[in-house]
Scaffold this active site. Structure first.
Site, mmCIF file in Angstrom:
data_model
loop_
_atom_site.group_PDB
_atom_site.id
_atom_site.type_symbol
_atom_site.label_atom_id
_atom_site.label_comp_id
_atom_site.label_asym_id
_atom_site.label_seq_id
_atom_site.Cartn_x
_atom_site.Cartn_y
_atom_site.Cartn_z
ATOM 1 N N LYS A 35 1.141 -1.218 0.054
ATOM 2 C CA LYS A 35 0.010 -0.146 -0.414
ATOM 3 C C LYS A 35 1.059 1.188 0.491
ATOM 4 O O LYS A 35 0.395 2.205 -0.486
ATOM 5 C CB LYS A 35 -0.845 0.370 1.314
ATOM 6 C CG LYS A 35 -1.783 -0.871 0.696
ATOM 7 C CD LYS A 35 -3.338 -0.682 2.680
ATOM 8 C CE LYS A 35 -4.072 -1.773 2.098
ATOM 9 N NZ LYS A 35 -5.196 -1.859 3.293
ATOM 10 N N CYS A 265 -20.719 0.136 7.094
ATOM 11 C CA CYS A 265 -21.249 1.143 8.345
ATOM 12 C C CYS A 265 -22.552 0.914 9.465
ATOM 13 O O CYS A 265 -22.314 0.452 9.946
ATOM 14 C CB CYS A 265 -21.290 2.427 7.838
ATOM 15 S SG CYS A 265 -19.868 3.261 7.228
#
Length: 431
Positions: A35, A265
């Site tokens: 990353k 979420c």
């Protein structure tokens, strides 16, 4: 200002790129070297509209990535914790990554002479910032919160697929700080945005995030409950909600009924709030019913399909849409998951198509025929379930002609059978 961002996932990478767009110098911290290389090459580690463009614009200029905490903390004024908080089986959140990030931050702050602000942006239940993060940073830094370093809870309110836009055009910015100095530092980061800042304490800021998402989830489950009733009475629930939504106290958004909500979420946050409530001795029955309705809702798709074509064993069933919503490749808590699981349990042959989310779903289900287009997925199908609100599914028409049995169960109200040139046996989940 100079900012460091711990974690390069959905929240971290978007925050980093947007802070750079606001004119700040940003250092991304990630233990994943791949990353780090991606970000330094200007490549987004996740798909999010507009993110690649921002990273390409600022990478190696005012935005860099590293795995070195000491370097990042020494060269920044504030560090944002943007790591994951996955759910446990009981709905409680796993704070192990937050704790590890806090410890690493503490060790780095110990070597720093100047005041530093620790900002929690990860979604955590009330009291976490003050009772978990703060003492860990104090322990590993040997310094005192409020004197040597600041602590702030700064929740995110980003929609997947629209996160860059939401960051740059917020309807609220919440800064929950333990002192005025740290509150000022974090508030200054958002100064260029046209949005009033809500100043509060950390536990209130944490609660605002959970209540925000839990209320939206409640509206969806309420709409689905009403939709199920309306279907039995032959009432168009969308007509009902259009009228109800004109009430300024209610508003129309999140009142569309369908197969339920998913994503990273809503399901996680409602369950976490339930878990926190149970922990302090309160049974939140309304919130529990929100989860229960959402768990039942997608399986109604299969019930409707069975009413149309009977036993599903050895039947080819097409599932259109694997992502939890359109414009993302995220399959977390996708309503397609329980549907596909049940179809396979009943012995159906499942063919699936999604514009972006195929690779993620392959990690969960191996016994599914993944197709490259709607046409391929619908070929010789005995039934079709529409699960995700992709715009391309709205335009389906002659593609249904490839089905052996043109039964279409719509979970997102995308198809208007009256406007099709191809005749189908259509049924909406709540209409």
């Amino acid at each position: 200002m100079k900012v460091s961002i711990i974690g390069s996932g959905y929240v971290g990478s978007v925050s980093a790129a947007c802070f750079a767009e606001l004119g700040h110098e940003v250092i991304c911290i990630d233990i994943d070297e791949e990353k780090v290389k991606q970000i330094n090459a200007g490549i987004a580690p996740i798909w999010e509209e507009g993110l690649d463009e921002l990273l390409g614009k600022y990478s190696q200029k005012t935005l860099i990535a590293t795995s070195d905490y000491d370097y990042a903390v020494e060269n920044s004024d504030a560090s944002f914790i943007c790591v994951g908080t996955p759910s446990g089986e009981d709905g409680s959140i796993d704070l192990s990554i937050v704790k590890a990030a806090s410890a690493s931050l503490g060790k780095a702050i110990a070597k720093k002479d100047h005041y530093h602000v620790v900002v929690v942006k990860s979604t955590v239940v009330p009291e976490t910032t003050e009772k978990v993060v703060l003492p860990i940073v104090e322990e590993y830094s040997g310094k005192k919160a409020g004197k040597d370093f600041g602590v702030v809870m700064n929740p995110e309110f980003l929609r997947e697929g629209k996160a860059v836009y939401d960051f740059m055009h917020p309807d609220k910015v919440v800064v929950g700080a333990i002192d005025e100095r740290s509150s000022f530092v974090v508030s200054e980061l958002y100064r260029k945005l046209e949005c009033e800042i809500t100043h509060t304490n950390p536990r209130t800021a944490e609660m605002i995030k959970y209540v925000n998402n839990s209320f939206l989830a409640t509206k969806i489950s309420f709409a689905n409950e009403v939709g199920n009733i309306c279907k039995q009475l032959g009432i168009d629930t969308y007509e009902v909600m259009d009228a109800v939504g004109t009430d300024f106290r209610i508003e129309r958004q999140f009142l569309n009924c369908g197969a339920g909500f998913g994503g990273s979420c809503f399901p996680k946050d409602v369950k976490a709030l339930i878990g926190k409530a149970n922990q302090i001795g309160y049974a939140p029955e309304l919130l529990q019913s929100v989860v229960d309705v959402n768990n039942r809702q997608p399986l109604k798709m299969i019930e409707l399909l069975q009413e149309k074509i009977g036993e599903l064993k050895n039947k080819r069933i097409t599932v259109l849409g694997l992502a939890f919503k359109n414009d993302t490749d995220d399959i977390r808590e996708s309503r397609s998951i329980p549907v596909i699981d049940k179809l396979l349990e009943l012995g159906a042959d499942v063919a699936a198509y999604d514009p972006m989310a195929e690779e993620g779903m392959k990690k969960i289900f191996h016994d599914v025929a993944y197709c490259k287009s709607s046409v391929e997925a619908l070929q010789e199908a005995d039934g079709c379930l529409i699960m995700t609100e992709w715009n391309e599914f709205r335009n389906l028409d002659q593609e249904f002609a490839a089905m052996a049995n043109r039964v279409v169960i719509d979970g997102r109200k995308l198809i208007n059978p009256e406007k099709l040139s191809t005749e189908i046996d259509y049924e909406g989940i709540c209409w």
